[in-house]
Structure formats: structure tokens, C-alpha cells
Design an enzyme around this catalytic site. Structure first.
Site, PDB file in Angstrom:
ATOM      1  N   ASN A 182      -9.951  -0.778   0.462  1.00 24.18           N
ATOM      2  CA  ASN A 182      -8.710  -0.467   0.116  1.00 24.18           C
ATOM      3  C   ASN A 182      -8.177  -1.071  -1.109  1.00 24.18           C
ATOM      4  O   ASN A 182      -8.022  -2.152  -1.209  1.00 24.18           O
ATOM      5  CB  ASN A 182      -7.819  -1.070   1.365  1.00 24.18           C
ATOM      6  CG  ASN A 182      -6.348  -1.160   1.474  1.00 24.18           C
ATOM      7  OD1 ASN A 182      -5.808  -0.839   0.547  1.00 24.18           O
ATOM      8  ND2 ASN A 182      -6.070  -1.639   2.414  1.00 24.18           N
ATOM      9  N   CYS A 207       0.940  -1.115   0.108  1.00 22.59           N
ATOM     10  CA  CYS A 207       0.108  -0.153   0.090  1.00 22.59           C
ATOM     11  C   CYS A 207       0.825   1.313   0.099  1.00 22.59           C
ATOM     12  O   CYS A 207       0.334   2.439  -0.419  1.00 22.59           O
ATOM     13  CB  CYS A 207      -0.855   0.026   1.190  1.00 22.59           C
ATOM     14  SG  CYS A 207      -2.143  -1.403   1.323  1.00 22.59           S
ATOM     15  N   HIS A 242      -3.434   6.950   2.276  1.00 23.16           N
ATOM     16  CA  HIS A 242      -3.826   5.688   1.834  1.00 23.16           C
ATOM     17  C   HIS A 242      -5.222   5.353   2.391  1.00 23.16           C
ATOM     18  O   HIS A 242      -5.398   5.234   3.761  1.00 23.16           O
ATOM     19  CB  HIS A 242      -2.607   4.572   2.408  1.00 23.16           C
ATOM     20  CG  HIS A 242      -3.359   3.253   1.878  1.00 23.16           C
ATOM     21  ND1 HIS A 242      -3.766   2.732   0.983  1.00 23.16           N
ATOM     22  CD2 HIS A 242      -3.318   2.055   3.027  1.00 23.16           C
ATOM     23  CE1 HIS A 242      -4.021   1.479   0.940  1.00 23.16           C
ATOM     24  NE2 HIS A 242      -3.643   1.052   2.262  1.00 23.16           N
TER      25      HIS A 242
HETATM   26  N1  ACO Z   1     -17.909  -8.788  11.057  1.00 21.91           N
HETATM   27  C1  ACO Z   1     -18.169  -9.032  12.417  1.00 21.91           C
HETATM   28  N2  ACO Z   1     -17.310  -9.174  13.432  1.00 21.91           N
HETATM   29  C2  ACO Z   1     -15.892  -9.261  12.949  1.00 21.91           C
HETATM   30  C3  ACO Z   1     -15.553  -9.146  11.758  1.00 21.91           C
HETATM   31  C4  ACO Z   1     -16.633  -8.928  10.786  1.00 21.91           C
HETATM   32  N3  ACO Z   1     -16.302  -8.630   9.427  1.00 21.91           N
HETATM   33  N4  ACO Z   1     -14.110  -9.206  11.727  1.00 21.91           N
HETATM   34  C5  ACO Z   1     -13.985  -9.326  12.940  1.00 21.91           C
HETATM   35  N5  ACO Z   1     -14.788  -9.557  14.015  1.00 21.91           N
HETATM   36  C6  ACO Z   1     -14.953  -9.596  15.351  1.00 21.91           C
HETATM   37  C7  ACO Z   1     -13.695 -10.399  15.849  1.00 21.91           C
HETATM   38  O1  ACO Z   1     -13.998 -11.735  15.643  1.00 21.91           O
HETATM   39  C8  ACO Z   1     -13.941  -9.916  17.159  1.00 21.91           C
HETATM   40  O2  ACO Z   1     -14.689 -10.751  17.999  1.00 21.91           O
HETATM   41  P1  ACO Z   1     -14.296 -11.393  19.372  1.00 21.91           P
HETATM   42  O3  ACO Z   1     -14.069 -10.083  20.239  1.00 21.91           O
HETATM   43  O4  ACO Z   1     -15.640 -11.996  19.697  1.00 21.91           O
HETATM   44  O5  ACO Z   1     -12.887 -12.095  19.185  1.00 21.91           O
HETATM   45  C9  ACO Z   1     -14.529  -8.388  16.997  1.00 21.91           C
HETATM   46  O6  ACO Z   1     -15.203  -8.375  15.798  1.00 21.91           O
HETATM   47  C10 ACO Z   1     -13.165  -7.403  17.352  1.00 21.91           C
HETATM   48  O7  ACO Z   1     -12.344  -7.646  16.298  1.00 21.91           O
HETATM   49  P2  ACO Z   1     -11.005  -6.704  16.133  1.00 21.91           P
HETATM   50  O8  ACO Z   1     -10.220  -7.569  15.185  1.00 21.91           O
HETATM   51  O9  ACO Z   1     -10.516  -6.212  17.606  1.00 21.91           O
HETATM   52  O10 ACO Z   1     -11.763  -5.666  15.149  1.00 21.91           O
HETATM   53  P3  ACO Z   1     -11.042  -4.051  15.104  1.00 21.91           P
HETATM   54  O11 ACO Z   1     -12.201  -2.952  15.815  1.00 21.91           O
HETATM   55  O12 ACO Z   1      -9.689  -3.989  15.478  1.00 21.91           O
HETATM   56  O13 ACO Z   1     -11.587  -4.188  13.457  1.00 21.91           O
HETATM   57  C11 ACO Z   1     -10.140  -4.288  11.586  1.00 21.91           C
HETATM   58  C12 ACO Z   1     -10.851  -4.823  12.607  1.00 21.91           C
HETATM   59  C13 ACO Z   1     -11.165  -3.460  10.660  1.00 21.91           C
HETATM   60  C14 ACO Z   1      -9.575  -5.145  10.674  1.00 21.91           C
HETATM   61  C15 ACO Z   1      -9.182  -3.014  11.909  1.00 21.91           C
HETATM   62  O14 ACO Z   1      -8.229  -3.829  12.870  1.00 21.91           O
HETATM   63  C16 ACO Z   1      -8.461  -2.427  10.846  1.00 21.91           C
HETATM   64  O15 ACO Z   1      -8.904  -1.855  10.133  1.00 21.91           O
HETATM   65  N6  ACO Z   1      -7.026  -2.794  10.914  1.00 21.91           N
HETATM   66  C17 ACO Z   1      -6.129  -2.209   9.890  1.00 21.91           C
HETATM   67  C18 ACO Z   1      -6.214  -3.213   8.875  1.00 21.91           C
HETATM   68  C19 ACO Z   1      -5.540  -2.727   7.353  1.00 21.91           C
HETATM   69  O16 ACO Z   1      -5.845  -1.397   7.077  1.00 21.91           O
HETATM   70  N7  ACO Z   1      -4.849  -3.422   6.542  1.00 21.91           N
HETATM   71  C20 ACO Z   1      -4.476  -3.058   5.437  1.00 21.91           C
HETATM   72  C21 ACO Z   1      -3.119  -2.240   5.465  1.00 21.91           C
HETATM   73  S1  ACO Z   1      -2.737  -1.763   3.841  1.00 21.91           S
HETATM   74  C22 ACO Z   1      -1.799  -2.907   2.909  1.00 21.91           C
HETATM   75  O17 ACO Z   1      -0.458  -2.718   2.847  1.00 21.91           O
HETATM   76  C23 ACO Z   1      -2.546  -3.901   2.322  1.00 21.91           C
END
Ligand code: ACO
Length: 335
Positions: A291, A119, A261
Site C-alpha cells: 500500500n 489513501c 486503492h
Molecule cells: N503475522 C502473523 N500474525 C499476525 C500478523 C502478522 N503480520 N498480524 C496480525 N496477526 C495475528 C493477530 O495477532 C491475530 O492473532 P490472535 O487471533 O491470536 O489475536 C490474528 O493474526 C488475526 O488478526 P486480525 O487483525 O484479525 O487479522 P486480519 O485477518 O483482519 O488481517 C489486516 C489483518 C491484514 C491488517 C487486515 O485487517 C487489513 O488489511 N485491514 C485493512 C487495513 C488497511 O488497508 N489499511 C490501510 C488503509 S489505507 C490508508 O489510508 C493508509
């Protein structure tokens, strides 16, 4: 064009273009495949829908469309293009996809190659191209960011499949002796934290003949530790931008637009708050595209130019961040 004077070469931003596939995958669509909901995805990421490449679509034809639009905006003769850099992590050919875009454009005088930095790829490619121009080696460069992550997402993993989409953007830059609109940049990588986000080689062992094994080609789907990537982004992006502002004697108040990004709206909001840049100046289109990896920054810039938001001489602070881990920042003046 006039002969270029080496000691005073600056960069001018001449055009932009973008392309996204027609197929739309909504949050409701995804909730039929994995246990999630529109409400969860929208509130945690800001994303409502994303584009998915159709049959036969890939980074070559997406990148080509984006490049063509940028060339048209720049009013360039195709034969005047010296350099094409394609930032991608999802090439249509592992040996490189940029030369295929060069061939489709019939840009016979250009040298074309791929650059991979996930990214951060577009930003790293923009810096790379600008150095060729500043050294007087080339005068006109096309910088393309294109990715097709839909082919590498695990569509059964609700923690990552909700985030990604496909798309491409391109920017046309030119060397000039009149001014310099590429005001400053910085780039960083930290391979020690690389395991937070991978699209890894799948390590399948096979044998050619007895006692001679080899690793069969191929890649496993994206593996992501979302929370760690999130923490990395909201910590490092404000630091690299603030350090850049200091280095070149700018402040966040000088910025007309913040183009980050497009990973997650919460990341954009948090970085904006830390930099004290008001919401109206933070450009976002991730609601509609998710993304698109190396595609997001030029896609966002192109959309904002065509919607008359970014205008000539506007100051844009931009930052790419992601797998590697890698991150970077640049300050540019459009035009
Ligand atoms: N739908 C419903 N529930 C979900 C989902 C979903 N799609 N995904 C995760 N959950 C659940 C999890 O299982 C967890 O449940 P639990 O507490 O019972 O275990 C709960 O939701 C919370 O999960 P978290 O991982 O803590 O959720 P978070 O608020 O951190 O959001 C997310 C997750 C959106 C992925 C966030 O961490 C994020 O955006 N991180 C950055 C990722 C990113 O930008 N990656 C790309 C970088 S760029 C590149 O180079 C490709």
C-alpha cells in the site's frame, strides 16, 4: 492551444507516469524483524514485497520522476503546465513539497500545492484539479500522488508494518472543448471514525520559559485498527461506486477496468464481487508494492497503460479510501 469555451469544458487524460524506489523489502525480510511469515502476509493481504525509499529519497524526487514520465507521455511543453497538485500525507517539508517538484521540473508557469487525504489523496486531488480546469481557470494540470510511509511505520508492529511501501504516480489532464472524459465523481469523509487509522501528532509537552508550555513538533508512528478499516472499505466502496453509477446512468457492466486503492487483495476481491465486476477487470499490483497510500491509483493506472492493458477510450472506475476516514470514487474514460 485554442481558446476554451467556458460552457463546454471537458477533461482529457493525456499521460501517466510512476516511480518506485529500488530497495525491495520482501515478506521473508520482515519475518526476520517481527513474528510473521510470508504465508500469513500473502494469504491475508496478497502482498509479497514492497519498495522502501533509499537514503536521500523522498516524495519530492519520487513525485518528480513520476511527473516527468507523465509529461513525456502527454508530449507537453513544461512551460504550458498551469497547475501541479501533490497528494501526500508524508511531505518532505510540512510547509509543502509540491513547489519543490515544480522547481525540479522548472515548470515556471505553474502554481503548485499539496493536498492531504491519505489513501484517498490522489482521487481528491484529481477532482480538485479537474474543477480548476472545468471552471476555465487553468488548461493543463499535473496530479501527483506520492507517499513515503516507510518513515512513519512502526517496524515492530506486525499488524501494520507488513502493509505499507513507498512510491509515486502522476496523471496529466487537460481542458478541452471536444469531449469530457471525466464522467463523474463523488467524495466522502467521516471524521467520527477517524480513530481507526492515524498518523498522529505526538503531543510531547515542553516549556519555552516558566509557565509557557508548547507542544513539541513531531509525529507518532501509524496506528491502525485493521479490522475496522477492512470492514469500512468493503462496505463503503461498493456503495459509493454503485451510487455514482446510478447518478450518471452507468452500470458496472460498462466498466473496462476497476482500479481500487491497493490496500489488500481481499478488499479488491470483495468489492469486485459486490459490484459484479469480473476478476479479469480488477487491476492489482499490490503483490509487488504493498500500500503506497496516495501513490497506488496513479501507479496502477500507469503500469496498466504501459503494459497495453488500459487503452484509449477504456472506461475506468476508480475508488480511493483510507484514513480520515475518507473515500471517493470516479468514472473516467482514458484519453
Ligand atoms: N503475522 C502473523 N500474525 C499476525 C500478523 C502478522 N503480520 N498480524 C496480525 N496477526 C495475528 C493477530 O495477532 C491475530 O492473532 P490472535 O487471533 O491470536 O489475536 C490474528 O493474526 C488475526 O488478526 P486480525 O487483525 O484479525 O487479522 P486480519 O485477518 O483482519 O488481517 C489486516 C489483518 C491484514 C491488517 C487486515 O485487517 C487489513 O488489511 N485491514 C485493512 C487495513 C488497511 O488497508 N489499511 C490501510 C488503509 S489505507 C490508508 O489510508 C493508509
Amino acid at each position: 492551444m485554442e481558446a476554451i469555451k467556458l460552457n463546454q469544458i471537458g477533461i482529457s487524460f493525456k499521460g501517466s507516469g510512476s516511480y518506485v524506489p529500488n530497495q525491495i523489502l520482501t515478506n521473508q525480510n520482515i519475518s526476520k524483524k517481527v513474528d510473521t511469515s510470508d504465508e500469513w502476509i500473502k494469504s491475508r493481504t496478497g502482498i509479497s514485497e514492497r519498495r522502501i525509499s533509499g537514503i536521500g529519497e523522498n516524495v519530492v524526487n519520487m513525485g518528480y520522476e513520476a511527473a516527468l514520465a507523465a509529461i513525456e507521455m502527454a508530449s507537453w511543453d513544461i512551460d504550458s503546465i498551469d497547475l501541479i497538485i501533490l497528494a501526500t500525507s508524508t511531505p518532505h517539508d510540512l510547509f509543502g513539497s509540491a513547489p519543490s517538484i515544480q522547481a525540479k521540473l522548472a515548470a515556471h508557469n505553474a502554481v503548485a500545492f499539496d493536498l492531504t487525504a491519505a489513501c484517498s489523496g490522489f482521487l481528491f486531488a484529481l477532482v480538485t484539479a479537474s474543477q480548476f480546469l472545468k471552471m476555465g481557470s487553468y488548461k493543463r494540470a499535473l496530479v501527483i500522488g506520492a507517499d513515503q510511509l516507510s518513515s512513519y511505520v512502526d517496524w515492530n508492529d506486525r499488524r501494520s508494518c507488513i502493509l505499507f511501501g513507498d512510491g509515486a504516480g502522476a496523471i496529466a489532464i487537460e481542458a478541452t472543448n471536444e469531449f469530457n472524459n471525466f464522467i463523474g465523481f463523488d467524495m466522502k469523509t467521516d471524521g467520527e471514525r477517524g480513530s481507526f487509522l492515524n498518523l498522529p501528532f505526538n503531543n510531547n509537552i515542553d516549556s519555552i520559559i516558566n509557565n509557557i508550555d508548547f507542544m513539541n513538533g513531531g509525529f507518532s508512528p501509524i496506528q491502525m485498527n485493521g479490522q475496522e478499516v477492512y470492514k469500512f472499505a468493503v462496505k463503503e466502496v461498493p456503495i459509493i461506486l454503485n451510487n455514482l453509477f446510478k447518478k450518471i446512468n452507468y452500470s458496472s457492466e460498462d466498466v473496462d477496468w476497476l482500479v481500487l486503492h491497493q490496500a489488500n487483495q481481499r478488499i479488491l476481491d470483495s468489492v469486485g464481487e459486490r459490484l459484479k465486476i469480473p476478476k479479469e477487470k480488477i487491476l492489482s499490483n499490490l503483490e509487488y508494492y504493498g500500500n503506497t497510500s496516495a501513490g497506488t491509483i496513479p501507479l496502477m493506472i500507469d503500469e496498466a497503460i504501459r503494459n497495453n492493458k488500459i487503452k484509449q477510450n477504456d472506461i475506468i472506475a476508480t475508488s480511493g479510501f483510507g484514513a480520515g476516514l475518507s473515500w471517493g470514487a470516479a468514472l473516467i474514460k482514458w484519453g
